[in-house]
Enzyme design. Structure first.
Site, PDB file in Angstrom:
ATOM      1  N   TYR A 103       0.848  -1.196   0.000  1.00  0.00           N
ATOM      2  CA  TYR A 103       0.000   0.000   0.000  1.00  0.00           C
ATOM      3  C   TYR A 103       0.888   1.252   0.000  1.00  0.00           C
ATOM      4  O   TYR A 103       1.870   1.329   0.750  1.00  0.00           O
ATOM      5  CB  TYR A 103      -0.929  -0.030   1.225  1.00  0.00           C
ATOM      6  CG  TYR A 103      -1.599   1.286   1.495  1.00  0.00           C
ATOM      7  CD1 TYR A 103      -2.432   1.861   0.544  1.00  0.00           C
ATOM      8  CD2 TYR A 103      -1.399   1.965   2.695  1.00  0.00           C
ATOM      9  CE1 TYR A 103      -3.030   3.088   0.777  1.00  0.00           C
ATOM     10  CE2 TYR A 103      -1.995   3.185   2.937  1.00  0.00           C
ATOM     11  CZ  TYR A 103      -2.810   3.746   1.966  1.00  0.00           C
ATOM     12  OH  TYR A 103      -3.395   4.962   2.197  1.00  0.00           O
TER      13      TYR A 103
ATOM     14  N   LYS B  81     -11.636  -0.483   6.238  1.00  0.00           N
ATOM     15  CA  LYS B  81     -12.065  -1.255   5.080  1.00  0.00           C
ATOM     16  C   LYS B  81     -13.122  -2.300   5.475  1.00  0.00           C
ATOM     17  O   LYS B  81     -14.146  -1.933   6.007  1.00  0.00           O
ATOM     18  CB  LYS B  81     -10.848  -1.882   4.416  1.00  0.00           C
ATOM     19  CG  LYS B  81      -9.641  -0.922   4.309  1.00  0.00           C
ATOM     20  CD  LYS B  81      -9.946   0.310   3.462  1.00  0.00           C
ATOM     21  CE  LYS B  81      -8.707   1.049   3.044  1.00  0.00           C
ATOM     22  NZ  LYS B  81      -8.460   2.335   3.641  1.00  0.00           N
TER      23      LYS B  81
HETATM   24  N1  PLP Z   1      -3.048  -1.090   4.696  1.00  0.00           N
HETATM   25  C1  PLP Z   1      -3.701  -1.230   3.526  1.00  0.00           C
HETATM   26  C2  PLP Z   1      -3.559  -2.510   2.762  1.00  0.00           C
HETATM   27  C3  PLP Z   1      -4.489  -0.200   3.035  1.00  0.00           C
HETATM   28  O1  PLP Z   1      -5.142  -0.354   1.859  1.00  0.00           O
HETATM   29  C4  PLP Z   1      -4.609   1.002   3.791  1.00  0.00           C
HETATM   30  C5  PLP Z   1      -5.433   2.136   3.308  1.00  0.00           C
HETATM   31  O2  PLP Z   1      -5.889   2.158   2.188  1.00  0.00           O
HETATM   32  C6  PLP Z   1      -3.887   1.111   4.983  1.00  0.00           C
HETATM   33  C7  PLP Z   1      -3.137   0.050   5.422  1.00  0.00           C
HETATM   34  C8  PLP Z   1      -3.940   2.385   5.793  1.00  0.00           C
HETATM   35  O3  PLP Z   1      -5.152   2.505   6.454  1.00  0.00           O
HETATM   36  P1  PLP Z   1      -5.880   3.890   6.840  1.00  0.00           P
HETATM   37  O4  PLP Z   1      -6.237   4.568   5.572  1.00  0.00           O
HETATM   38  O5  PLP Z   1      -7.033   3.435   7.660  1.00  0.00           O
HETATM   39  O6  PLP Z   1      -4.883   4.703   7.640  1.00  0.00           O
END
Ligand code: PLP
Length: 368
Positions: free
Chosen positions: A99, A196
């Site tokens: 990510y 998510k």
């Molecule tokens: N990990 C993955 C695989 C993600 O897709 C995301 C966000 O899209 C995150 C971590 C980070 O999460 P957050 O946006 O809740 O901070």
């Protein structure tokens, strides 16, 4: 043992000892009275502990099969929390196509000399082994990866990590414990952006870290309090509410994603399709490339152009300019994320509507 679906629905029900409320109440108080001088109750201050947050942490830890969980304010706070387990200058091995936000954080920490990071293609076990030849504190896994949905053999990579003496952390955001449980595959830690699928309604930004054992959980909880990254009570309440329907939502998400993947695979306007056969994220390219992206997006009825994923509503994203814009063009190209790539988060609407909408968009692209 009761099935996970049942445990998710019933987590924390009738735990209110004052009124026997079926649904656990939200505890918003920032502070808690001491019963007497020198005596501390179970809770003293909201950053350190909160009953609503603890119910959610317990439910997530249970579904992942861990000893305990720490609920954080965002998914990135969860990633930041895990990085506290790496000593100054310690090495982290991470996927080259993780990510964008995780990649940005790891690269920024490395630039400041806080950690040493090696990004590798984790589908290549020899490359992982080579990276682990240098003493490593943390092996980071993300599978399926975002946005190319590449699968990592978590059991094999975790085995290599543990043999090398590294802690193994897996970001399970894309599948959730309904479809994949990394601790059972050998990971020490599971990370979630609860924003998510766990919450599932695109109305909370949150995160969680689940630990395999109590010692690790206590260390993470200590750091969460120290850093101040704990999740808010109201967010925890909403996420626990969302979690109750995780399994039924995931079932529909996956059924719909399979219908969408089947359409993309047979439509002549589509180039490559990335769908690993599990989960509800699908990405693809258009044969006409980046020039066709706007034509595809204009007029979509049931897909909103937006960041994020895992909510009940379908979304479409253009990773190069949205979720992965924080990666420079060269790093994106190295990870295989082209300007022509589109990513779909398939919701739980009627599959027929989603397929018809996408077919119309692809037909428009083909007719140009
Ligand atoms: N990990 C993955 C695989 C993600 O897709 C995301 C966000 O899209 C995150 C971590 C980070 O999460 P957050 O946006 O809740 O901070």
């Amino acid at each position: 043992m009761t099935r996970a679906t049942t445990r998710a629905v019933r987590a924390g029900l009738v735990s209110d000892r004052h009124h026997n409320a079926v649904v656990p109440p939200i505890h918003l108080s920032a502070t808690y009275a001491f019963p007497a001088f020198g005596q501390k109750g179970a809770y003293d201050y909201g950053r350190s502990g909160n009953p609503t947050r603890d119910l959610l942490a317990g439910a997530i830890a249970d579904l992942e099969g861990g000893a305990g969980a720490v609920v954080t304010a965002t998914g990135m706070a969860a990633v930041t929390l895990v990085l506290q387990l790496v000593p100054s200058g310690g090495r982290v091995v991470a996927p080259h196509d993780c990510y964008g936000g995780t990649h940005r954080l790891l690269a920024a920490f490395a630039r400041r000399g806080l950690i040493d990071v090696a990004f590798v293609d984790q589908r290549d076990l020899t490359a992982v082994e080579r990276a682990l030849a240098v003493p490593t504190r943390l092996l980071w896994i993300e599978s399926p990866s975002n946005p190319l949905l590449r699968l990592t053999d978590i059991a094999a990579v975790a085995r290599l990590g543990r043999a090398a003496g590294a802690l193994v952390a897996a970001d399970n955001t894309f599948l959730s414990p309904a479809l994949q449980r990394p601790l059972a595959l050998g990971a020490d830690i599971v990370v979630h952006s609860t924003t998510k699928y766990l919450n599932g309604h695109s109305d909370v930004v949150g995160g969680a870290v689940v630990a395999r054992d109590t010692t690790l959980h206590q260390e993470l909880a200590w750091w969460a309090n120290c850093l101040g990254v704990s999740g808010a009570p109201f967010d925890s309440f909403l996420t626990l509410r969302g979690l109750r329907t995780l399994h039924v939502r995931i079932r529909q998400h996956v059924e719909n994603a399979q219908a969408v993947a089947a359409l993309l695979l047979e439509h002549p306007a589509v180039g490559q399709v990335h769908y690993p056969g599990i989960g509800a994220m699908v990405s693809f390219t258009l044969k006409r490339g980046v020039r066709a992206v706007a034509a595809f997006l204009d007029g979509l009825e049931h897909f909103t152009l937006a960041e994020s994923l895992g909510g009940v509503e379908s979304l479409v994203a253009h990773p190069a300019t949205m979720t992965h814009a924080s990666m420079d063009a060269e790093t994106r190209a190295h990870a295989g994320i082209g300007d022509d790539l589109l990513r779909l988060s398939i919701g739980i609407e009627a599959a027929e509507d989603l397929v018809a909408d996408l077919r119309a968009a692809l037909d428009r692209v083909a007719a140009r």
